[in-house]
Design an enzyme around this catalytic site. Structure first.
Site, PDB file in Angstrom:
ATOM      1  N   LYS A  89     -14.884   7.471  -1.831  1.00 41.53           N
ATOM      2  CA  LYS A  89     -14.920   6.504  -2.187  1.00 41.53           C
ATOM      3  C   LYS A  89     -14.062   6.003  -3.422  1.00 41.53           C
ATOM      4  CE  LYS A  89     -16.202   3.837  -0.398  1.00 41.53           C
ATOM      5  NZ  LYS A  89     -17.285   2.800  -0.186  1.00 41.53           N
ATOM      6  N   GLU A 135     -15.111  -6.613  -8.797  1.00 43.91           N
ATOM      7  CA  GLU A 135     -16.658  -6.992  -7.895  1.00 43.91           C
ATOM      8  C   GLU A 135     -17.326  -7.688  -8.991  1.00 43.91           C
ATOM      9  OE1 GLU A 135     -17.901  -3.948  -4.626  1.00 43.91           O
ATOM     10  OE2 GLU A 135     -16.805  -2.554  -5.658  1.00 43.91           O
ATOM     11  N   SER A 153     -18.857   7.344  -5.701  1.00 42.57           N
ATOM     12  CA  SER A 153     -20.240   6.669  -4.468  1.00 42.57           C
ATOM     13  C   SER A 153     -20.679   8.302  -4.926  1.00 42.57           C
ATOM     14  CB  SER A 153     -19.837   6.255  -2.870  1.00 42.57           C
ATOM     15  OG  SER A 153     -20.742   6.483  -2.492  1.00 42.57           O
ATOM     16  N   HIS A 207      -5.723 -18.924   4.479  1.00 50.92           N
ATOM     17  CA  HIS A 207      -6.900 -18.043   5.767  1.00 50.92           C
ATOM     18  C   HIS A 207      -7.016 -17.114   4.994  1.00 50.92           C
ATOM     19  CE1 HIS A 207      -7.455 -23.195   6.705  1.00 50.92           C
ATOM     20  NE2 HIS A 207      -5.945 -22.817   7.065  1.00 50.92           N
TER      21      HIS A 207
END
Ligand code: ARG
Length: 503
Positions: free
Chosen positions: A292, A299, A286, A165
Site C-alpha cells: 500500500k 484524505e 499500511s 458525474h
C-alpha cells in the site's frame, strides 16, 4: 492592586465588591487563560498603544506610562522565553499580564486599565490576531496557487479526460483543470482581503459598552496599531464578532475547494485512474498490506474540512440571539478560530510541496482521454457544421455509440462503411476523432484550447503577482507596527500554527 486588599488566594483584580472567593469550579469554567494566552502578544501591543495615548492625553503621568510600557515589554519577553506563569487564577490573558505588571512595577500598574474595559480590550486583541491569521492564510493560498501554476506550466499540452458525474465526458488540458482550482483560490483570496478590510478597525475606546469618560484619542491608538480606522459604535464594537465569522466562512470555502482537489488526488492516485504518483514523502503505508501507498494527506485535507465547517457553525450559534452588548458567551469565539487557523495554515503548508513533487502520468491521461466516446460531442458538432440541426446530429451519434457498445468498439475503430450506415456525411467528411482535435476545437475565451489556456496562465501569473504584493505590503505594515511599539523580533507565529509556542 493596592496593599489594603484581602488575602492573596481570594484576591482578584476585580475583587473589591466580593467578600467570598469564587467556587473553584466556577473559576475552572470561567477561565480562558488556557487558550487565550495565545493572544499575549496582541494584548501587550494593544496595551502599549493605549498607555502611550493615555500619557499623550495627560490622562496618566508620563513617568508611569513609561514604566508600564517597559514592564509590558519585559512581560512579553518572559512569555516568549517560557518564563511567564499562566495561573488558572489569572482567569484570562488580560488579567494575567496585568497581575504580572503589578509584580514588576507596583501600584503604577493600576493606571494601565484607565479608560479601558476587558470588553474593548479583548475585541482589540482578537482583531489584531485575526488580521494576522488572514494574512498567514493568504500567504499559504499564494504558495498553493504558485504550485498549481507550476504544474500547468510544466504540462502545457497534456490532455486528460474531463468528467461529469465522474464519467468521462470530453477531453480537457491538465493545465486547464489546474487553472480551475487557481480561479477558486483567487476568489478565496478576495474573501480574505474583504475580511481584512472589515476587521482592521480599532474597537479600543468603546470601554465596557458605552464609551469612556476620559479625553482619549481613539484615532491615535488606531494609527499606532496600524488600523485603517475605528469602530464607530461602542455597543457594536464590544459585542459583535462578525469578523470571526468572516474569517471562519472564508476558511470554510477554502476547505471546500481544497477538499475537492484532495478528492481528485485520492481518485487519481488509485490504480483505477493511475493519473498521478505521489512522492514517497507525501504518502503513507499500511501496517498490514505491504504493497500500500496511501494518499493520507489528501484524505486528511478532505476530512479536516469537517472541523472547519463545525467551527463556523459553532461561531454563528454563539453569536445568535445575544442581546447587546458584551456577554460572556463571546469568550467562546476563540478556540474554534484558533483550531480553524491552525488546521488551514498547516494544510496550506503541506499541500504545495505535495503538489510540486507529484508525478503526472500524462501518457495514461491521454489514453483515457481518447477512450469512452469522449469525442461524441465533437462528432455531433461536426454534423452540425455540415448543416444538420443539433438535435438530429445528437440522435445520429447516439445511435453510433449504441452500435459501438454492442460491437465492443470505440469511435476510432469504425470503418468508413460503418460510419456510412449512420450518415453519408460521416463518410464524405471524416469526423474529428482524437483528443487533440477536441482540444483544438475549443480556442475560445474560457475554453480548453491550448492557446487560450496559455493566455489564461499568463493572466493567472499576473494576478498571482498582485496577490503576493498585497500580502507582502500588509505584512510589512504589520512589521512596522511591531517596530513602532518596540516589539520587533517578537513575532512568535502565534496567529497560526504557533499556539503552543506561547507558554
Ligand atoms: N476573557 C474574556 C473574553 O474572552 C475577556 C472579556 C471579559 N469581560 C468581562 N466583562 N468579563 O471574552
Amino acid at each position: 492592586m493596592t496593599e489594603s486588599q484581602p488575602g492573596a488566594a481570594a484576591r482578584k483584580l476585580w475583587g473589591g465588591r466580593f467578600s467570598r472567593p469564587t467556587d473553584a469550579l466556577v473559576d475552572e469554567l470561567n477561565a480562558s487563560i488556557t487558550f487565550d494566552r495565545r493572544l499575549a502578544r496582541h494584548d501587550i501591543m494593544g496595551s502599549i498603544a493605549h498607555v502611550r495615548m493615555l500619557a499623550r492625553q495627560a490622562i496618566i503621568p508620563a513617568a508611569d506610562a513609561e514604566r508600564i510600557e517597559q514592564g509590558l515589554r519585559q512581560i512579553l519577553g518572559e512569555i516568549l522565553r517560557g518564563e511567564h506563569e499562566f495561573r488558572p487564577a489569572d482567569e484570562d490573558i488580560h488579567l494575567s499580564v496585568e497581575r504580572r505588571l503589578h509584580e514588576i512595577i507596583g501600584p503604577a500598574a493600576g493606571r494601565l486599565h484607565t479608560a479601558r474595559s476587558r470588553n474593548d480590550q479583548v475585541a482589540l486583541d482578537f482583531r489584531l490576531w485575526t488580521r494576522e491569521a488572514l494574512l498567514q492564510i493568504a500567504a499559504g493560498l499564494n504558495d498553493t496557487i504558485a504550485a498549481l501554476l507550476e504544474i500547468a506550466a510544466r504540462h502545457p499540452d497534456a490532455i486528460m479526460p474531463g468528467y461529469t458525474h465522474v464519467q468521462r465526458a470530453q477531453p480537457v488540458l491538465l493545465a486547464h483543470h489546474m487553472l480551475a482550482y487557481v480561479e477558486m483560490l483567487f476568489r478565496d483570496l478576495d474573501r480574505l482581503r474583504d475580511a481584512y478590510r472589515r476587521v482592521n478597525l480599532s474597537p479600543l475606546g468603546a470601554g465596557a459598552l458605552a464609551g469612556v469618560t476620559y479625553p482619549i484619542d481613539r484615532a491615535y491608538v488606531a494609527e499606532v496599531l496600524g488600523f485603517d480606522g475605528v469602530c464607530t459604535n461602542s455597543l457594536d464594537a464590544v459585542s459583535d464578532r462578525d469578523f470571526v465569522v468572516d474569517l471562519l466562512s472564508a476558511c470554510a470555502l477554502i476547505m471546500l475547494h481544497l477538499s475537492r482537489l484532495a478528492e481528485e488526488i485520492v481518485l487519481w492516485s488509485s490504480s483505477e485512474f493511475g493519473f498521478i504518483e505521489l512522492d514517497d514523502a507525501f504518502a503513507t503505508g499500511s501496517s498490514i498490506m505491504p504493497q500500500k501507498k496511501n494518499p493520507d494527506v489528501a484524505e486528511l485535507i478532505r476530512g479536516k474540512t469537517g472541523r472547519v465547517y463545525g467551527h463556523l457553525l459553532g461561531m454563528l450559534t454563539v453569536g445568535k440571539g445575544l442581546p447587546l452588548a458584551y456577554n460572556k458567551d463571546l469568550q467562546e469565539d476563540k478556540e474554534g478560530a484558533f483550531d480553524t487557523v491552525d488546521t488551514v495554515v498547516l494544510i496550506l503548508r503541506v499541500l504545495p510541496p505535495m503538489l510540486r513533487t507529484t508525478r503526472f502520468r500524462t501518457e495514461r491521461m491521454l489514453t483515457a482521454a481518447g477512450e469512452g466516446f469522449t469525442l461524441a460531442t465533437d462528432v455531433a458538432d461536426h454534423l452540425v457544421r455540415q448543416g444538420l440541426p443539433f438535435r438530429e446530429a445528437h440522435e445520429i451519434v447516439g445511435r453510433v455509440v449504441a452500435y459501438c457498445v454492442a460491437e465492443g468498439k470505440d469511435l476510432p475503430d469504425l470503418t468508413p462503411e460503418e460510419w456510412g450506415r449512420f450518415s453519408p456525411i460521416l463518410v464524405a467528411t471524416p469526423p474529428p476523432l482524437t483528443p487533440a482535435d477536441a482540444i483544438a476545437a475549443r480556442e475560445m475565451l474560457g475554453g480548453t484550447g491550448a492557446r487560450e489556456v496559455a493566455k489564461a496562465r499568463t493572466r493567472a501569473a499576473a494576478a498571482h503577482d498582485e496577490w503576493v504584493r498585497w500580502v507582502n505590503e500588509r505584512a510589512a505594515a504589520l512589521a512596522a507596527v511591531s517596530r513602532r511599539l518596540g516589539l520587533e523580533d517578537t513575532d512568535d507565529g502565534v496567529a497560526g500554527g504557533g499556539g503552543d509556542r506561547v507558554r
